[in-house]
Every structure is written in structure tokens, then in C-alpha cells.
Design a protein around this motif. Sequence first.
Motif, PDB file in Angstrom:
ATOM      1  N   GLU A 607       0.873  -1.073   0.091  1.00 49.93           N
ATOM      2  CA  GLU A 607       0.063  -0.040  -0.017  1.00 49.93           C
ATOM      3  C   GLU A 607       0.989   1.157  -0.116  1.00 49.93           C
ATOM      4  O   GLU A 607       1.805   1.111   0.542  1.00 49.93           O
ATOM      5  CB  GLU A 607      -1.006  -0.094   1.338  1.00 49.93           C
ATOM      6  CG  GLU A 607      -1.990  -1.177   1.456  1.00 49.93           C
ATOM      7  CD  GLU A 607      -2.821  -1.155   2.455  1.00 49.93           C
ATOM      8  OE1 GLU A 607      -2.225  -0.403   3.413  1.00 49.93           O
ATOM      9  OE2 GLU A 607      -3.717  -1.871   2.713  1.00 49.93           O
ATOM     10  N   SER A 608       0.465   2.356  -0.491  1.00 45.82           N
ATOM     11  CA  SER A 608       0.972   3.727  -0.736  1.00 45.82           C
ATOM     12  C   SER A 608       0.110   4.940  -0.185  1.00 45.82           C
ATOM     13  O   SER A 608      -1.033   4.900  -0.427  1.00 45.82           O
ATOM     14  CB  SER A 608       1.643   3.713  -1.723  1.00 45.82           C
ATOM     15  OG  SER A 608       2.539   4.927  -2.079  1.00 45.82           O
ATOM     16  N   ARG A 609       0.852   5.527   0.546  1.00 49.21           N
ATOM     17  CA  ARG A 609       0.099   6.820   0.833  1.00 49.21           C
ATOM     18  C   ARG A 609       0.257   7.968  -0.393  1.00 49.21           C
ATOM     19  O   ARG A 609      -0.930   8.704  -0.748  1.00 49.21           O
ATOM     20  CB  ARG A 609       0.615   7.857   1.885  1.00 49.21           C
ATOM     21  CG  ARG A 609       0.651   7.318   3.355  1.00 49.21           C
ATOM     22  CD  ARG A 609       1.404   8.141   4.396  1.00 49.21           C
ATOM     23  NE  ARG A 609       1.033   9.324   4.313  1.00 49.21           N
ATOM     24  CZ  ARG A 609       2.177  10.525   4.753  1.00 49.21           C
ATOM     25  NH1 ARG A 609       3.208  10.205   4.776  1.00 49.21           N
ATOM     26  NH2 ARG A 609       1.600  11.750   4.489  1.00 49.21           N
ATOM     27  N   SER A 610       1.186   7.702  -1.053  1.00 45.29           N
ATOM     28  CA  SER A 610       1.443   8.709  -2.237  1.00 45.29           C
ATOM     29  C   SER A 610       1.195   8.242  -3.585  1.00 45.29           C
ATOM     30  O   SER A 610       0.537   7.205  -3.733  1.00 45.29           O
ATOM     31  CB  SER A 610       2.853   9.188  -1.937  1.00 45.29           C
ATOM     32  OG  SER A 610       3.636   8.278  -2.207  1.00 45.29           O
ATOM     33  N   LEU A 611       1.765   8.555  -4.436  1.00 41.05           N
ATOM     34  CA  LEU A 611       1.442   8.617  -5.908  1.00 41.05           C
ATOM     35  C   LEU A 611       2.649   7.614  -6.550  1.00 41.05           C
ATOM     36  O   LEU A 611       2.744   7.674  -7.764  1.00 41.05           O
ATOM     37  CB  LEU A 611       1.057   9.638  -7.026  1.00 41.05           C
ATOM     38  CG  LEU A 611      -0.048  10.440  -6.391  1.00 41.05           C
ATOM     39  CD1 LEU A 611      -0.318  11.550  -7.229  1.00 41.05           C
ATOM     40  CD2 LEU A 611      -1.425   9.531  -6.354  1.00 41.05           C
ATOM     41  N   THR A 612       3.318   7.114  -5.700  1.00 42.11           N
ATOM     42  CA  THR A 612       4.671   6.163  -6.184  1.00 42.11           C
ATOM     43  C   THR A 612       4.539   5.273  -5.220  1.00 42.11           C
ATOM     44  O   THR A 612       4.033   5.112  -4.029  1.00 42.11           O
ATOM     45  CB  THR A 612       5.871   6.927  -6.191  1.00 42.11           C
ATOM     46  OG1 THR A 612       6.239   7.523  -4.757  1.00 42.11           O
ATOM     47  CG2 THR A 612       5.883   8.136  -7.127  1.00 42.11           C
ATOM     48  N   PHE A 613       5.043   3.838  -5.557  1.00 43.16           N
ATOM     49  CA  PHE A 613       5.506   2.679  -4.850  1.00 43.16           C
ATOM     50  C   PHE A 613       6.515   1.823  -5.347  1.00 43.16           C
ATOM     51  O   PHE A 613       6.804   1.740  -6.493  1.00 43.16           O
ATOM     52  CB  PHE A 613       4.365   1.710  -4.867  1.00 43.16           C
ATOM     53  CG  PHE A 613       4.332   0.545  -3.937  1.00 43.16           C
ATOM     54  CD1 PHE A 613       4.244   0.450  -2.689  1.00 43.16           C
ATOM     55  CD2 PHE A 613       4.626  -0.582  -4.824  1.00 43.16           C
ATOM     56  CE1 PHE A 613       3.978  -0.864  -2.112  1.00 43.16           C
ATOM     57  CE2 PHE A 613       4.797  -1.760  -4.118  1.00 43.16           C
ATOM     58  CZ  PHE A 613       4.433  -1.832  -2.698  1.00 43.16           C
ATOM     59  N   ARG A 614       7.522   1.531  -4.418  1.00 44.73           N
ATOM     60  CA  ARG A 614       8.655   0.728  -4.635  1.00 44.73           C
ATOM     61  C   ARG A 614       8.128  -0.758  -4.005  1.00 44.73           C
ATOM     62  O   ARG A 614       7.862  -1.151  -2.977  1.00 44.73           O
ATOM     63  CB  ARG A 614       9.672   1.079  -3.726  1.00 44.73           C
ATOM     64  CG  ARG A 614      11.045   0.017  -4.134  1.00 44.73           C
ATOM     65  CD  ARG A 614      12.357   0.763  -3.757  1.00 44.73           C
ATOM     66  NE  ARG A 614      12.497   1.774  -4.667  1.00 44.73           N
ATOM     67  CZ  ARG A 614      13.838   2.652  -4.567  1.00 44.73           C
ATOM     68  NH1 ARG A 614      14.717   2.164  -3.717  1.00 44.73           N
ATOM     69  NH2 ARG A 614      14.013   3.190  -5.454  1.00 44.73           N
ATOM     70  N   ASP A 615       8.464  -1.710  -5.176  1.00 47.84           N
ATOM     71  CA  ASP A 615       8.231  -3.267  -4.854  1.00 47.84           C
ATOM     72  C   ASP A 615       9.459  -3.756  -4.815  1.00 47.84           C
ATOM     73  O   ASP A 615      10.480  -3.446  -5.528  1.00 47.84           O
ATOM     74  CB  ASP A 615       7.332  -3.858  -5.795  1.00 47.84           C
ATOM     75  CG  ASP A 615       6.726  -5.243  -5.312  1.00 47.84           C
ATOM     76  OD1 ASP A 615       6.822  -5.333  -4.084  1.00 47.84           O
ATOM     77  OD2 ASP A 615       6.237  -5.955  -6.140  1.00 47.84           O
ATOM     78  N   SER A 616       9.786  -4.498  -3.709  1.00 45.96           N
ATOM     79  CA  SER A 616      10.955  -5.267  -3.182  1.00 45.96           C
ATOM     80  C   SER A 616      10.743  -6.622  -2.976  1.00 45.96           C
ATOM     81  O   SER A 616       9.866  -7.220  -2.780  1.00 45.96           O
ATOM     82  CB  SER A 616      11.539  -4.465  -2.073  1.00 45.96           C
ATOM     83  OG  SER A 616      11.710  -3.055  -2.150  1.00 45.96           O
ATOM     84  N   GLY A 617      12.105  -7.339  -3.062  1.00 52.34           N
ATOM     85  CA  GLY A 617      12.050  -8.731  -2.938  1.00 52.34           C
ATOM     86  C   GLY A 617      11.670  -9.692  -4.020  1.00 52.34           C
ATOM     87  O   GLY A 617      11.090 -10.867  -3.724  1.00 52.34           O
ATOM     88  N   LEU A 618      11.732  -9.110  -4.914  1.00 51.92           N
ATOM     89  CA  LEU A 618      11.251  -9.879  -6.420  1.00 51.92           C
ATOM     90  C   LEU A 618      12.223 -10.976  -6.778  1.00 51.92           C
ATOM     91  O   LEU A 618      13.481 -11.128  -6.263  1.00 51.92           O
ATOM     92  CB  LEU A 618      10.873  -9.058  -7.468  1.00 51.92           C
ATOM     93  CG  LEU A 618       9.712  -7.868  -7.242  1.00 51.92           C
ATOM     94  CD1 LEU A 618       9.790  -7.014  -8.221  1.00 51.92           C
ATOM     95  CD2 LEU A 618       8.400  -8.539  -6.686  1.00 51.92           C
TER      96      LEU A 618
END
Length: 755
Positions: A607-618
Motif C-alpha cells: 500500500e502507499s500514501r502517495s502516488l509512487t510505490f517501490r516493490d522489493s524482494g522480487l
Amino acid sequence: MVSRISVWSRFILAVCLSFLVISSSLVVPPPSAWAASAITIDSPASGGSLTWPKMVLTGTYTGLYDIKLSINGESQVSVTMDDPDADDAGTWRFELDTRDYSGVVRLRASGSDVQTRYGVWSQTLELQADPSRGAAPQVIIESPIEGNPLSGTVPVTVAVYGDVPVISVQVRVNGGPWQHAIRHGKQYIYSWNTKGLGDVTSSIEAKVTDVRGRTGFSGTTYATVGRGTHEQVTVKPQDRAMWIWEPEAYRLLLNPGSRTVLNAFAKDTATFGSDPVTTLYLAVGPMADMDILADDPGKLRNFIAWAHSQGYQVYACISGGTTPPYMGAYTIYHDKAVREMERVLNYNIASASNERFDGVNADIEPYISPDFKDDYPSLQLQYLDMLQKMIDRRNASGLNLPFGPAIPKWFDSSAQAQNIVWKGSAKWLSEHVQDITDYISIMDYRDTADGSAGIIAGAQGEIDYADSIGKPQSVIIAVETLDIANSGDPETITFREEGRTVMEAELDKVYAVYGSRASFGGIAMHHYDSLRALPSYWGPGSVSWQPPADTKAPSLVHGLLKAVAVDYQRTELSYGMASDNTDIDRYVIYRGMTPWFTPGPDQMAGESRSLTFRDSGLLPDTVYYYKVAARDMKGNIGPASMPALVKTKTTALKPMVLTGMSITMKGSLAAVTMQAVDKNTGQPLANALIEGRFQFAGGKYTGGRTDAKGMITLTSETIPSGRQVGFEPRRVTSPGYYWAQAYDEPHTVSLYPPR
């Protein structure tokens, strides 16, 4: 701007260890031969040139993680790290697109210390942009001169400096439309008719555009028409004030329904027996691709007029015009901080009285830089100069716009704040700040009012000094509710673990001591998003604030969802804002392996508060599809976006995961157990480092090494009886592996005791 979590939560130990005693239980014990943390930029060498159109920057690090690169005080980017033996030391690299830079480009690398989790910074690297491509044009307003009384038709004279021909030079007055200036020899002149303006101070700005499409802006000249504007600066009580950062601020500006939620929350005195919020510190920096002050000030005028109609004061919250925000304190970036102040002043000049800001709150925190300690008192003096320049611009405008910074509680007690000689006077740093500015907001971040380290003691020096120099209502005492355990700060800084009931009881003690003091201006709370999610306590029977009833789901997010691969295991997403009849709480990001996957709880990436998101551990060399949807305050989820595709990069490292995580109570302590294994083979990984933090009523950050079976058990601080506690892993390392956290099962655990 960056997320303000990192700015507010990483702010004492790195510069003032003597004032922040951290229990050894909060820090993972270092190996016996641990080296001092450090980071360098090795290539290219300082003084060299940027290579057009791209160039690779490289460096080394020791005892650090999460390496970032700050570019020209304008942006901060993540780099690619190489640490195959998992000893938190290695090399980093970043490919910089150099096409948009001119003149001197300043670079600085940073990382988080593995022991303290505080920032460690490299020396500054200065490079010269390709001179053959020409520098961005510069423009200066040479006349009129500030302070000289004007009347009739006034020639506005503009000088332009640049390496390539100019297409246009324009001038605007009081935020009006841009008007073309006419060339006269080496200068450009715009004829300004002041007839009928009366006795006012007007703002004049100029801009120039060259044949390559680059635009330069002047600073503002505040021109005195007739006798000018001379408003008396008046500081009013700000009890209670509340910070609202860009993610929430832009929804208030662009989604009118969000205001019903703010109004209901700010005026609710019944749920927690609290005082109402009367003052909003509204962030007005750029977010995503929008800059509200430049792009659509009409939306800002609409919101402030509404806020005033509801009885609120609205202060513009600004943060130096740099990324990270503290860099505005450096002399080389003062122009950015001053420009940010001028933008607010010019907005007020161009707006009706009911649409104007009531004040300015400056969140520029120089102590985040290691130079605050290592080069004492140079940065302290630069910071004071910056504050003086900003308030000088307010004085030049003649506006009644109280100006005050957010400062830490230890500006009157730390080794790095004492005996600061500025303008011939030796004082505590806090005293110089109080002399210069109209008010201060003390970040008096503790979760108890009493005691030598409590909230009351933390504000005593500033309260006493304000009384002694005759500045009534000028000391605002601020408290923290943000979840900051991931940073270097101990949990004693925030009321996050204790909850709202304890916070209100402690604030009652503050009011009892300072409520009758002339200099006390009220309580401020950081910040809107975390505060409205804070329950009375964590556990059965607790009370949480409830937003207005709402059964209508948000809209589809605007624009296209974009996804790019950062490296072999990280992706970055960006998307547009959704609208709602009330307020958006979070954006829900879904991840799937095919474009037609159906979004649901099992596909949630985060989830994100803002208009960007970083997905990790792929996983490396893997194609992922993402969709995003908005969720409102009542949990209604809007339609998912069209999918965005991204493929991760390659690595020789193998993925590892955490499995079987569980949590139990052992007396008054929570114990969490988990296992580290090779994702592909399921083979246990001995001696893997696992760090994480307890959540809810816990806030301890801890860690250790797995045993021969890959198992580890970590224990919390004391948890009050009957309270909820959880655990979230934060960092996992093992030689030859990386943490594929997206595939952990489960990702977190929580224990919610029965009533």
C-alpha cells in the motif's frame, strides 16, 4: 519531495549522541571487528566533467545499507549495490542521465548505518556539465530597486546572461500573466503602469527562455508603490496545530471531498477528550508531476478560503526547496530556500485576504547532515544566515506573515548548539533562532511529559528565553505520533506505541505547566495521516477515530500506471490520483504474473500514501504485472487500473525467504520465531542476519543470527498486559543470497489478545 517519514524520524543521534541514549537492546550487536561506516564516490573524480548524454558513477561503502545518491539538491535516487558476501560492504553504481544539467553539478552519496540506522554521507563531488551545450540562461531584475518609492509608469529593467540566443524575456507583476519585455541594447524593459494601485508593495518576477527551450527565473523584487505595504506581523495562538504533508495536502486541494474528513477529524473533541485542531501546517511542495503554487494556485485559494470559513489558520509548510530538505541550509542552496519563501509571499500578494496563508512553517533540518557535527559551527551559521534571508524577504514584502521553523528540543542543550557566535553574539542556537524568527515549533519528541528527558523539560529553555525577550505565543510544543521504529530513533520519541489516551494525558500535564506562560503558543502534532490512525491504545476494547459514513468507492486512478525495474529485485511504480466523495486512505498495489490476473487480497504487493510505490524482494529475470486501486477511509476499494508490465534484471545471487513466522507472549515479552531458507531448495540458511521491529504496542528494533537450522527467536521490550503486538522483518542478509521478501510466508505476524 521525499517521503517526510525519513525527514522527521532520523534526526538526533547522528549529530548529538550525548543527548540520545539508546539502549543496547535496540541495536543489533556488531561483530567484534566491525569497521566504522563510510561511503565514497570514487568515479569520476571531483572537478571532472559530466559525460553527455549518460555517465556511470561508482563508489564504495562499509557498514551501510540502502545507498542513495543526492543530485544537485534536487533529487535523490537509489543506486545498485554489490555485496555478494553480505558483509554490508561493497561497491555501488548509478547511471546518471546528464542531458538536463548545466553548470556545476553537486553529488553526494548516503546510506543507513547498520548499527544505528542513521544516515552516513560521502563528501560532496562537484562535476562540470558539458560546456559545449551551454548553461541554462540567467535573468536578473536590475530595476526598480527595492525600497525606492515608485509612481506612474515604471520601467522594469531586466538583464539576461546565457551562452545561446534568447527566444523571449517576460515579466509578471503580482502573480499576473507573463508579459513580454522589449530589448533595448543589452537589456530588456517592460513598462509597468502603477496608476491606481495605491500604497502597496508589489512582486515583480522575470523569466527567460533560450533557443534550446531552457528557462531561467529571476528572484523576486518587492517594489514599493507609493508608501508600500507595512503590515504589523502578529503571531496568534496555534493550539492545536497539525502538520499535513503533500500526500494528504494534495488530496485536500484537488479532491474537495477530503475536506469533510479533515473537518470531522480536526473538530472532534469527544472521541479522545482532546482539544480541536485550529492551525494547519499545509505542505505546498511539488508532488509527482504537479507543483500547486506554480501550476494551479486557484485550487489553493479555494482550499484556504474554505479553511478560513471553518475557523482554521493555514500555514504554508516549506522545506528548503531541496532534496533532502536539510540541504537548503547550505549557502550554495540558499537561493532555493529563499525562492520557496518568495513563492508563498507572491501567492499571498496575488490572492484575496480570505485566500492568503496565515503564516509559514519552515521544516529545514540541518542536523541531519553529518557536517552539523563534523564541521561545527559552519553549518549552524549557514542555517542562521538562511533563516535571516528568508525572513528578510518577508520584511521586504511588508506582509503580515509570521515565519517560524521547526527545531529539535536540543538546540538549547547539545554540544553542537552551544556558543554559536553569529553577528557578534555568542548564544545557544535556539536563542539565535528565536531572535530571528516570529515563533518556533519545538520538535519536543518524547512519549512522557515528566522527567529530565520529558516534554516539559525539553521546552523549558525556549519558553524561558521567549518570555525574557518579550515574544508572546511564540513557542509551539510539538509531539510525534509517527511510526518511526524503522529509523534510528528509539521508540521513546513517539506516542505511536502508547496510543492517543496516553498522549492526551501527557499533553494535559504540559498544559498544566505552560498553559499560563505568555510565550506558550500551543501544541502541534505530527502528523495528520498517522494521528488519525492512532487508536486510544493497541488492544481489545480500544477506540479509534471513525471517519464519516461512506459507501461509495473511489474512482479509477487517473492516467497510466507506469512501472520500471530498478534492479534484479526492485521495481518502481507511479500513477495518477484517484477521486472520492470523501478521502482516499491508501493506494493498494496488486502484483500478478499475467496481465489478466484478478486483483484481490492474495495479490496485494503493498500500500502507499502517495502516488509512487517501490516493490522489493522480487525474483530476477521475471516479468511482473501490476494494477493499482484507491481505497477510501471506510475501506471501499475502487476499480483497478489497467496492468503495467515490467521485467526485473539479472543477478548471480540466489533468493532466500522467511517462513513459519509466529509470535507468542512469554511473560511480559513478545517472542517471534522464524526460519530463513533458500527459496528454491528450502535448505535452511545458518548464520543469516535477520533484523526487524516490533509493532503496535511494541516498537523495539532488534536482530540476530540464525542457528544451524536457520531458526531465530527475537524478543520485544515489555508489552503492557492485554495489548496488541506484532513483528515485521526489515533486513535479511546471507552470503550469496538476497532477501526475496515478496515471497515470505507470512510477511508479518500479530498477536491480538482476547478481551
